[in-house]
Each structure stands twice: as C-alpha cells, then as structure tokens.
Scaffold this motif. Structure first.
Motif, PDB file in Angstrom:
ATOM      1  N   LEU A  59      -9.446 -11.326  15.517  1.00  0.00           N
ATOM      2  CA  LEU A  59      -8.391 -11.950  16.311  1.00  0.00           C
ATOM      3  C   LEU A  59      -7.625 -12.917  15.417  1.00  0.00           C
ATOM      4  O   LEU A  59      -8.054 -13.233  14.309  1.00  0.00           O
ATOM      5  CB  LEU A  59      -9.001 -12.709  17.491  1.00  0.00           C
ATOM      6  CG  LEU A  59      -9.937 -11.901  18.379  1.00  0.00           C
ATOM      7  CD1 LEU A  59     -10.596 -12.812  19.407  1.00  0.00           C
ATOM      8  CD2 LEU A  59      -9.185 -10.784  19.079  1.00  0.00           C
ATOM      9  N   TYR A  60      -6.494 -13.391  15.883  1.00  0.00           N
ATOM     10  CA  TYR A  60      -5.754 -14.404  15.141  1.00  0.00           C
ATOM     11  C   TYR A  60      -5.561 -15.604  16.066  1.00  0.00           C
ATOM     12  O   TYR A  60      -4.773 -15.545  17.012  1.00  0.00           O
ATOM     13  CB  TYR A  60      -4.413 -13.832  14.670  1.00  0.00           C
ATOM     14  CG  TYR A  60      -3.576 -14.812  13.881  1.00  0.00           C
ATOM     15  CD1 TYR A  60      -4.067 -15.362  12.707  1.00  0.00           C
ATOM     16  CD2 TYR A  60      -2.305 -15.189  14.307  1.00  0.00           C
ATOM     17  CE1 TYR A  60      -3.313 -16.261  11.979  1.00  0.00           C
ATOM     18  CE2 TYR A  60      -1.540 -16.081  13.579  1.00  0.00           C
ATOM     19  CZ  TYR A  60      -2.051 -16.615  12.415  1.00  0.00           C
ATOM     20  OH  TYR A  60      -1.308 -17.514  11.691  1.00  0.00           O
ATOM     21  N   ALA A  70      -6.413 -18.905  12.035  1.00  0.00           N
ATOM     22  CA  ALA A  70      -7.585 -18.314  11.387  1.00  0.00           C
ATOM     23  C   ALA A  70      -7.860 -16.944  12.014  1.00  0.00           C
ATOM     24  O   ALA A  70      -7.272 -16.583  13.035  1.00  0.00           O
ATOM     25  CB  ALA A  70      -8.793 -19.224  11.557  1.00  0.00           C
ATOM     26  N   PHE A  71      -8.760 -16.215  11.403  1.00  0.00           N
ATOM     27  CA  PHE A  71      -9.111 -14.893  11.913  1.00  0.00           C
ATOM     28  C   PHE A  71     -10.563 -14.895  12.382  1.00  0.00           C
ATOM     29  O   PHE A  71     -11.451 -14.455  11.653  1.00  0.00           O
ATOM     30  CB  PHE A  71      -8.929 -13.829  10.819  1.00  0.00           C
ATOM     31  CG  PHE A  71      -7.491 -13.601  10.437  1.00  0.00           C
ATOM     32  CD1 PHE A  71      -6.683 -12.752  11.183  1.00  0.00           C
ATOM     33  CD2 PHE A  71      -6.946 -14.234   9.339  1.00  0.00           C
ATOM     34  CE1 PHE A  71      -5.360 -12.545  10.841  1.00  0.00           C
ATOM     35  CE2 PHE A  71      -5.622 -14.030   8.995  1.00  0.00           C
ATOM     36  CZ  PHE A  71      -4.826 -13.185   9.742  1.00  0.00           C
ATOM     37  N   PRO A  72     -10.831 -15.418  13.576  1.00  0.00           N
ATOM     38  CA  PRO A  72     -12.216 -15.433  14.056  1.00  0.00           C
ATOM     39  C   PRO A  72     -12.598 -14.094  14.680  1.00  0.00           C
ATOM     40  O   PRO A  72     -11.731 -13.338  15.143  1.00  0.00           O
ATOM     41  CB  PRO A  72     -12.190 -16.522  15.121  1.00  0.00           C
ATOM     42  CG  PRO A  72     -10.801 -16.479  15.655  1.00  0.00           C
ATOM     43  CD  PRO A  72      -9.909 -16.028  14.540  1.00  0.00           C
ATOM     44  N   ARG A  73     -13.893 -13.792  14.703  1.00  0.00           N
ATOM     45  CA  ARG A  73     -14.377 -12.680  15.521  1.00  0.00           C
ATOM     46  C   ARG A  73     -14.322 -13.125  16.970  1.00  0.00           C
ATOM     47  O   ARG A  73     -14.340 -14.318  17.252  1.00  0.00           O
ATOM     48  CB  ARG A  73     -15.831 -12.360  15.183  1.00  0.00           C
ATOM     49  CG  ARG A  73     -15.993 -11.696  13.865  1.00  0.00           C
ATOM     50  CD  ARG A  73     -17.437 -11.264  13.639  1.00  0.00           C
ATOM     51  NE  ARG A  73     -17.545 -10.688  12.310  1.00  0.00           N
ATOM     52  CZ  ARG A  73     -17.660 -11.404  11.202  1.00  0.00           C
ATOM     53  NH1 ARG A  73     -17.710 -12.721  11.271  1.00  0.00           N
ATOM     54  NH2 ARG A  73     -17.709 -10.825  10.025  1.00  0.00           N
ATOM     55  N   THR A  74     -14.291 -12.182  17.877  1.00  0.00           N
ATOM     56  CA  THR A  74     -14.358 -12.577  19.281  1.00  0.00           C
ATOM     57  C   THR A  74     -15.715 -13.231  19.542  1.00  0.00           C
ATOM     58  O   THR A  74     -16.724 -12.792  18.989  1.00  0.00           O
ATOM     59  CB  THR A  74     -14.164 -11.375  20.226  1.00  0.00           C
ATOM     60  OG1 THR A  74     -14.606 -11.768  21.531  1.00  0.00           O
ATOM     61  CG2 THR A  74     -14.974 -10.172  19.780  1.00  0.00           C
ATOM     62  N   GLU A  75     -15.699 -14.291  20.378  1.00  0.00           N
ATOM     63  CA  GLU A  75     -16.977 -14.971  20.639  1.00  0.00           C
ATOM     64  C   GLU A  75     -17.934 -14.041  21.381  1.00  0.00           C
ATOM     65  O   GLU A  75     -19.130 -14.242  21.362  1.00  0.00           O
ATOM     66  CB  GLU A  75     -16.750 -16.276  21.410  1.00  0.00           C
ATOM     67  CG  GLU A  75     -16.114 -16.168  22.785  1.00  0.00           C
ATOM     68  CD  GLU A  75     -17.079 -15.736  23.877  1.00  0.00           C
ATOM     69  OE1 GLU A  75     -18.220 -16.229  23.850  1.00  0.00           O
ATOM     70  OE2 GLU A  75     -16.696 -14.912  24.728  1.00  0.00           O
ATOM     71  N   SER A  76     -17.390 -13.001  22.024  1.00  0.00           N
ATOM     72  CA  SER A  76     -18.235 -12.090  22.790  1.00  0.00           C
ATOM     73  C   SER A  76     -18.964 -11.107  21.881  1.00  0.00           C
ATOM     74  O   SER A  76     -19.886 -10.427  22.317  1.00  0.00           O
ATOM     75  CB  SER A  76     -17.382 -11.310  23.790  1.00  0.00           C
ATOM     76  OG  SER A  76     -16.469 -10.485  23.081  1.00  0.00           O
ATOM     77  N   GLY A 113      -0.947 -10.205  12.729  1.00  0.00           N
ATOM     78  CA  GLY A 113      -1.599 -11.494  12.488  1.00  0.00           C
ATOM     79  C   GLY A 113      -1.539 -11.879  11.019  1.00  0.00           C
ATOM     80  O   GLY A 113      -1.355 -13.050  10.669  1.00  0.00           O
ATOM     81  N   GLU A 114      -1.656 -10.870  10.159  1.00  0.00           N
ATOM     82  CA  GLU A 114      -1.627 -11.143   8.721  1.00  0.00           C
ATOM     83  C   GLU A 114      -0.234 -11.567   8.265  1.00  0.00           C
ATOM     84  O   GLU A 114      -0.086 -12.329   7.309  1.00  0.00           O
ATOM     85  CB  GLU A 114      -2.104  -9.899   7.952  1.00  0.00           C
ATOM     86  CG  GLU A 114      -3.565  -9.586   8.263  1.00  0.00           C
ATOM     87  CD  GLU A 114      -4.051  -8.274   7.668  1.00  0.00           C
ATOM     88  OE1 GLU A 114      -3.274  -7.602   6.963  1.00  0.00           O
ATOM     89  OE2 GLU A 114      -5.218  -7.920   7.916  1.00  0.00           O
ATOM     90  N   VAL A 115       0.774 -11.059   8.966  1.00  0.00           N
ATOM     91  CA  VAL A 115       2.145 -11.488   8.674  1.00  0.00           C
ATOM     92  C   VAL A 115       2.306 -12.976   9.010  1.00  0.00           C
ATOM     93  O   VAL A 115       2.815 -13.762   8.213  1.00  0.00           O
ATOM     94  CB  VAL A 115       3.175 -10.649   9.468  1.00  0.00           C
ATOM     95  CG1 VAL A 115       4.564 -11.247   9.382  1.00  0.00           C
ATOM     96  CG2 VAL A 115       3.164  -9.217   8.970  1.00  0.00           C
ATOM     97  N   CYS A 116       1.829 -13.350  10.197  1.00  0.00           N
ATOM     98  CA  CYS A 116       1.960 -14.752  10.632  1.00  0.00           C
ATOM     99  C   CYS A 116       1.180 -15.673   9.691  1.00  0.00           C
ATOM    100  O   CYS A 116       1.657 -16.754   9.335  1.00  0.00           O
ATOM    101  CB  CYS A 116       1.429 -14.927  12.046  1.00  0.00           C
ATOM    102  SG  CYS A 116       2.277 -13.927  13.249  1.00  0.00           S
ATOM    103  N   ALA A 117      -0.014 -15.223   9.291  1.00  0.00           N
ATOM    104  CA  ALA A 117      -0.877 -16.081   8.489  1.00  0.00           C
ATOM    105  C   ALA A 117      -0.302 -16.347   7.107  1.00  0.00           C
ATOM    106  O   ALA A 117      -0.666 -17.318   6.460  1.00  0.00           O
ATOM    107  CB  ALA A 117      -2.263 -15.446   8.366  1.00  0.00           C
TER     108      ALA A 117
END
Lengths: 291, 304
Positions: A12-13, A17-23, A194-198
């Motif tokens: 996710l973005y 940052a690019f975290p994994r989903t908490e689920s 997301g990588e574009v934004c980051a």
C-alpha cells in the motif's frame, strides 16, 4: 538455463511509505490472458483505510498552506515521473486489461497530460471559481475557494490509470489531501502509481493509495467522520446508496459521476476547472473600501 | 543498598513483547475505560491561564459530552503548575478528580533546596492532593547519591498528607542501570520517612520536557523495582509513565506490561497513572468507534 521471473509484491502507499496491509492479506493480480499471475497485491483493510485518513488529515493543512505555485511544481513533477515510467505503465495496463499496447500507450499519455493540466490549474482555478461581487455599499466583496479537506477517491475499473489520475488531480491541485481506493478489477496501475508519488516530492500523506476489495471498504469510508468529501465514478446503485447513507451522517460532499471508457479522453469535460469545484468551499469576505 | 543491574537487550525484548498481545472487543473496551480513569490530564506550559485550567478541569470531570452507556469514568487527576492549583481546586470541587501539582523547581530542579521545599509547601497549602517532584539529576549523575536521598526525604515530609510522585527524568539518566538505581533510591528514600500504606508514593518517568520521555523499557525497569520492593516489604509503590504516550494502543500496551510485571493489584488509578494530555482524546475516539462502529474526527472532541 531459463530465468525465473521475479514476481513483484506491491504494497500500500500510506503517509509516504509502502507498508504491508495490517491484515496481512494479499490478492493475486491475474493476467488478462491465460492463467498467469502478474503480481501480488495487498488486500487493504478498514484499518489501513483509517491509517490513510489519519495521514491525510495530518498532511492536508500543510499541503493547502503551500503556495499554489509550489503545488503546481510538485504535480508537474508527478507528470515527469509518470513520463519516465511510460513503458512500465503501458505494459502493466496491457497485461492486466488485455488492451492493445497502442491503446494503453494512449491512456498513459493522456494521464501524463492530465497531470500537467491540473498542475497548471493549481494557481489558476481560484481565479476561475472565485469572483468579485458587486454589493450595494462601500465594500469590496470577494468569494474565494478553499480546499474541503480529506477526499476519498473511489476509482473506476476502466480506464484504470486515466480514471485514477482524473479523479485524483482536481482535488489535489486545490490543496486537498486524497485517499485513493484503487479499482478492484485492475489494481496494478494504482499500485505502481504509488511509486510515482513517492519519487516526486509529494509530501507524505497528501496522496495515499489503498488496494483491496471495494465492498469491504465502502461503508467505512462513507461513515468516517474525518473524511470530508468522496469522489467516485461508475458505481452501481447499491454502492451509491451505501455512500450517500454514510455520508449523510456528517454531511460529506459526495460526487459520483458516470462516464464511459471513451469519455475519459474528452479533454474539455475532464480538464475543466469545474471538476475542481466539488472539492472546494466558497468563502466570502467583506472588506471596507478605502473611499 | 543492593545494586541491581539491568540487561538492556532483554529489557528491550521483554518490553517489545507486551506490544504483541491481541486485545479485542470487550477486553479492549475495558482496557480503554480503565486507561481513561488513570489519566493525569496535564498542562504545563508557560502560557497556561486560569481559563485553560478551568476548561481542562471540566474535561477531567466529564471527558466526553456524547451518550456512552455505561457512563465514562472521570480521569484520575489534573496536573498543573503550583500557581494554578487554587484554580483547579475550585473547579474540581465536588468531584473525585484529584489536583496534582508539579513542584520543587519543575522541570529542572536546579534551585536551592529551601526554594524547592517552599514550592512544595505552597502547592500543598493551595490545595494540591498530589505533588510531582523532580529529583536532583545533577547530584545523581555526579554520584552524590546521599544528597538526592536526603532531598527526597525532606520533600516527602513537606508533602504532609499529600501523595508524592517522584520524577526521575529517565531521559537524562543515560543508562538503564541508572534508571534502576534511581528507582530503588527514590523508593527507599520515600519509605524511610515512615510506614507507607501503599499508593501514597509513585515513581514517575519524566517531566515531559525532555526527549525521550516515557518508553516501554524504562517503565518496565521501574515496575521491576516496584515489584522487588513489594516482594520484600509488602508495600505497593505507584507508577506513572509520562510524556510521549499519545495513542490508545500504546496505553493498552502499558496496561499489559503492568499486569504481567506487578499484577492486577496495580490496575487501578490508586497505583498507576498516565501523564498525558492528547492521550485522552485518542482513548475517547477508540471508545466511540467501538460503541458506534464509525470512525470519528478529531474535532468531535473538546480540546484537552
């Protein structure tokens, strides 16, 4: 010896940052043709959505506080980065939608142009939407638009990239922070976006991207009291009803448009400053005139 | 005094392990309510005004205006500077919320002893139920342990009936060994003033003016000092982590740590407090979310 492909797992973005989903859940991204799997992608949960809204809420005043010119620069930079990833996006779109490479290139180019266009609107839309009102008295009277706040964008399935950019850019250029719920059917372009934004100086939290199942997230978006407006496209009747019911609770603004896949390429309709108008609040100021 | 040393790696590991418990639904709600009842609602700024303190007191008595069933508890105390104690005393009249006051030249403690003691006496006179003192870190770090102990003893005596919280300012103590040593020292000094019944002396991590403030490992080390004292004497010393605890989830982590280190007896505002201000609204947000199923906005709650 044949080389083993490295399958990418997109995250996710959220908040820059690019975290994994908490689920901890993931979904497969199937190829349009054949049984191949293109990549794995996070199945975001309502808690991821909550974290994204928190991040957007914290980032929004600073984003709105930047000069319009600076917001324009940053959005232009997004277009530059998208241009650099032109082939990657065209391929991702081709493999996931099954459209021809010519068609997907056209979509990527239109997306780049749209970002450039709204980068331009950042320091001009206020002149178009605002006005100087004639009043019967010795006063200057202005109406100026101000950003609404935290906007959730629910993307259409097609065109996957152009639809996302077309819904994201208008609220963003006006100084809103945005949480994007990617198309469930074609989520790959959103994940790459997301990588574009980051990599384009977008401050953390101003754009957040969640991939996952729309039905699971929709109700919680609709009744989240920290979300101020929702922008969605091509929704079925049931989803529209869910949105409007939840939104009524804290009188969110809801904009649901219906647009055919071709109509997203219509520059006059999609790049008008009136696409920004649903995501601003009008403020009128009375000021005594000098004479 | 026996000197305990701390295994820093294991303290960090153990503290981190408390954050991995799954606390859901009913237990979560119970934890959130308990945490709310343990908050010392704090304002310690140069710009504090009587009206700010009065509004904080209203928040302390009734943290949330909406309907929650059963009604939410009040917070444990309001913590202010000595000059505002009388304002808080008046605003909290008739409630069970305590008035706590920082004293002894808070936050640095860099004042002559007689000034610090007068600070305490005046706060008590103005109606403070609890005094949050700072230890003399300069003397402690210079190894003048006896001096620190004597000062704590004198402050405890100046408190009279008021409860005492001893701030170690762990962010300035440099090592975990020092944290343990200061905890033992503070407990021993306070205990030496006479028979303690339990609950009238707390040790507290930080002033909130120094970074890092409360952390999980530091609180764990202090809780272990409290536990060891209890096992020898049977007297329960209280614990108050302060500063940097902003989220409901963190508060639940601390409660888990308290339960698993010193036991259920400490799960009460009589023996455990959170020094915080923004934590209150995050607890309320979680309580409201759990009750209504809807995420709320920051502006749904009054400022704390």
């Amino acid at each position: 010896m044949t080389r083993l492909n490295v399958l990418k797992t997109y995250k996710l973005y959220i908040n820059g940052a690019f975290p994994r989903t908490e689920s901890g859940r993931s979904m497969k991204v199937p190829a349009a043709k054949g049984a191949e799997v293109l990549a794995h992608i996070c199945q975001g949960s309502r808690k991821d959505m909550r974290n994204a809204v928190e991040a957007a809420r914290a980032a929004q005043p600073k984003w709105a506080g930047r000069t319009a010119y600076n917001r324009a620069q940053i959005m232009y930079r997004m277009a530059e980065m998208l241009e650099g990833k032109r082939d990657e996006f065209a391929e991702a779109l081709k493999h996931s939608t099954g459209n021809t490479i010519a068609a997907t290139r056209k979509e990527v180019d239109a997306s780049i142009d749209r970002l450039v266009c709204f980068a331009g609107w950042a320091d001009k839309y206020a002149q178009m939407l605002g006005c100087n009102n004639a009043v019967a008295g010795p006063y200057y009277n202005f109406t100026v638009p101000e950003p609404t706040g935290v906007i959730v964008v629910v993307c259409p399935d097609e065109p996957a990239l152009l639809g996302l950019v077309s819904l994201l850019a208008p609220p963003m250029c006006a100084g809103n922070a945005v949480v994007v719920i990617a198309s469930e059917k074609y989520s790959l372009p959103a994940a790459v976006f997301g990588e574009v934004c980051a990599t384009s100086d977008v401050p953390a939290g101003v754009v957040n991207i969640i991939t996952g199942k729309r039905a699971e997230l929709l109700e919680h978006i609709a009744n989240h009291r920290n979300v101020h407006a929702i922008s969605a496209a091509n929704m079925n009747k049931r989803d529209r009803a869910t949105l409007r019911m939840g939104a009524a609770e804290n009188v969110k603004r809801v904009s649901v448009i219906k647009r055919s896949a071709d109509a997203w390429f219509d520059v006059d309709a999609c790049e008008s400053p009136w696409t920004i108008e649903p995501f601003v609040e009008m403020k009128t100021i009375w000021h005594p005139s000098a004479t | 005094m026996m000197q305990h040393t701390v295994n820093a790696v294991m303290a960090d590991e153990r503290a981190a392990s408390f954050t991995r418990r799954s606390i859901k639904t009913d237990s979560k709600m119970q934890g959130l309510r308990l945490a709310l009842s343990m908050v010392d609602l704090t304002t310690l700024e140069g710009k504090d005004s009587p009206e700010k303190v009065r509004s904080l007191c209203r928040k302390a008595i009734q943290p949330y205006d909406g309907q929650i069933d059963p009604p939410l508890p009040s917070v444990a105390a309001v913590c202010v500077y000595p000059s505002l104690v009388s304002v808080a005393r008046k605003a909290l009249a008739g409630s069970n919320v305590k008035v706590a006051s920082v004293a002894t030249g808070f936050p640095s403690g860099q004042f002559p002893l007689d000034v610090r003691l007068r600070d305490v006496a005046e706060a008590v006179e103005a109606g403070a139920d609890e005094i949050d003192m700072v230890i003399n870190r300069g003397a402690f770090l210079a190894g003048r342990i006896g001096e620190v102990r004597d000062e704590i003893v004198q402050v405890k005596q100046a408190c009279g009936q008021a409860h005492l919280k001893i701030i170690l300012e762990t962010g300035e103590l440099e090592t975990y060994d020092n944290v343990r040593r200061a905890s033992d020292l503070a407990i021993e000094a306070a205990a030496s003033t006479g028979e303690l019944r339990g609950g009238e002396v707390f040790i507290k991590t930080s002033t909130g003016k120094v970074q890092p403030a409360a952390t999980m490992p530091v609180t764990l080390i202090m809780l272990e000092a409290i536990r060891d004292h209890y096992l020898v004497t049977g007297v329960r010393i209280g614990m108050k982590p302060a500063g940097g605890i902003r989220h409901a989830k963190q508060a639940l982590h601390y409660l888990v740590m308290v339960k698993e280190t010193v036991g259920d007896a400490w799960l009460t505002p009589e023996l455990f407090r959170f020094g915080a201000s923004s934590l209150t609204n995050d607890l309320l947000r979680q309580i409201v979310k759990t009750t209504t199923g809807r995420y709320s906005a920051a502006y749904d709650f009054s400022e704390a």
